[in-house]
Design an enzyme around this catalytic site. Sequence first.
Site, PDB file in Angstrom:
ATOM      1  CD  GLU A  35     -54.008 -16.615  44.883  1.00  0.00           C
ATOM      2  OE1 GLU A  35     -53.895 -15.833  45.944  1.00  0.00           O
ATOM      3  OE2 GLU A  35     -54.851 -17.256  44.525  1.00  0.00           O
ATOM      4  CB  SER A  46     -57.435 -14.700  46.215  1.00  0.00           C
ATOM      5  OG  SER A  46     -58.032 -15.021  47.625  1.00  0.00           O
ATOM      6  NE  ARG A  72     -52.958 -17.914  47.852  1.00  0.00           N
ATOM      7  CZ  ARG A  72     -53.612 -18.373  49.066  1.00  0.00           C
ATOM      8  NH1 ARG A  72     -52.829 -19.132  50.001  1.00  0.00           N
ATOM      9  NH2 ARG A  72     -54.680 -18.140  49.395  1.00  0.00           N
TER      10      ARG A  72
END
Length: 342
Positions: free
Chosen positions: A329, A233, A164
Amino acid sequence: MNIESQVQLKPFNTLSLDSIASHFIKVQSVQALQEALLFAETNELNVLLLSGGSNMMLPEQIQALVIAMDIQGIEFLNEDEHSQTLKVGAGQNWHDFVLWTTVQQLYGLQNLALIPGLVGASPVQNIGAYGVEVGEFIQSVEVFDRKLNQVTSILASDCHFTYRHSIFKDDPNRYVITHVIFKLLKFPDLKINYGDLKTAMGDELTAENLQKQVIHIRQSKLPDPKQYPNVGSFFKNPIINQTEFSQLIAKFPNIPHYPQTGNQVKIAAGWLIDQAGWKGKRLDQVGMFEKQALVLVNYANATLTDVQATYHAVQKDVFDTFGVRLEPEPVLFNEFGLIQNH
Ligand code: EPU
């Protein structure tokens, strides 16, 4: 140049937050992008780059030039015996592009089907799912470099892709991604070891079936943003060191975990949130989804403040229970269009 003023960004962010941009423009070419950047500079406005809006949290008012990336097109570049390179416009829809590659019998991205957003955002946080990260299939990224004021190309090896993360996150205001160059396989090399994927595949070991099963699994667990506004997410899976992990597993033997390089361990944020009692729980109109605790949903007309109240409460409960800090995130913006720390 068509700069609009006081534009509602609700339809442009998948969390469906009310957010009014003082200035807004859609760009369909590198030249239009450069003109828009010049306008921002001349008018002393910050620039907020809008892609698919599927990984951002926006405040109610933004005093900045919001540039919506809309560069389209897919171009075949080089090929060899094993692979084909493609140049893809940053504004191309990600999922439609993945489906198109499969029809073209080009392989690698099938595990990443149904991820929301646009192609240009895919390298930024190195999108990943079901054992594949997009960085594995990127050859280079074409950008407009705002520091050097020029178009340039960055090789994948210089993008520093990790979980990520990429250089585009380290230096968010420097590069505007205009195109992504993918290197895809002509023969499938199926990655089916993640979770229940292998079982779901049955005897049909094809890339087409892999894509179908990924779509099916995602649809069964993840809410459709059109029905339940969300950003996928909401928290990253925390990565902790071996000492911290040993203490945690001694207390919570069932914690799902995945060993990483460098003596580190990734633990499942969804499980932590679920165990902390947040699966299907809401604070006013914002809550964690009933089928997947990792996904935060805007159930009515929430503002950023409402979203923050819920995710701060989740972070607190998870920290009080497990001593682990969850990091969101999606990127958080302030009222001047700048990225904020969470
Ligand atoms: N779990 C629970 N309760 C929940 C949710 C999960 O106990 O409510 C447990 C599961 O049983 C499993 C573990 O937590 O043992 C992990 O859950 P899951 O397999 O659903 O995957 P994940 O780690 O939650 C990650 C990515 C997803 C990606 C899937 C599949 C992150 C933060 N998320 O989720 O990415 O689709 O793996 O590869 O890495 C996204 O980034 O938006 C996204 C959806």
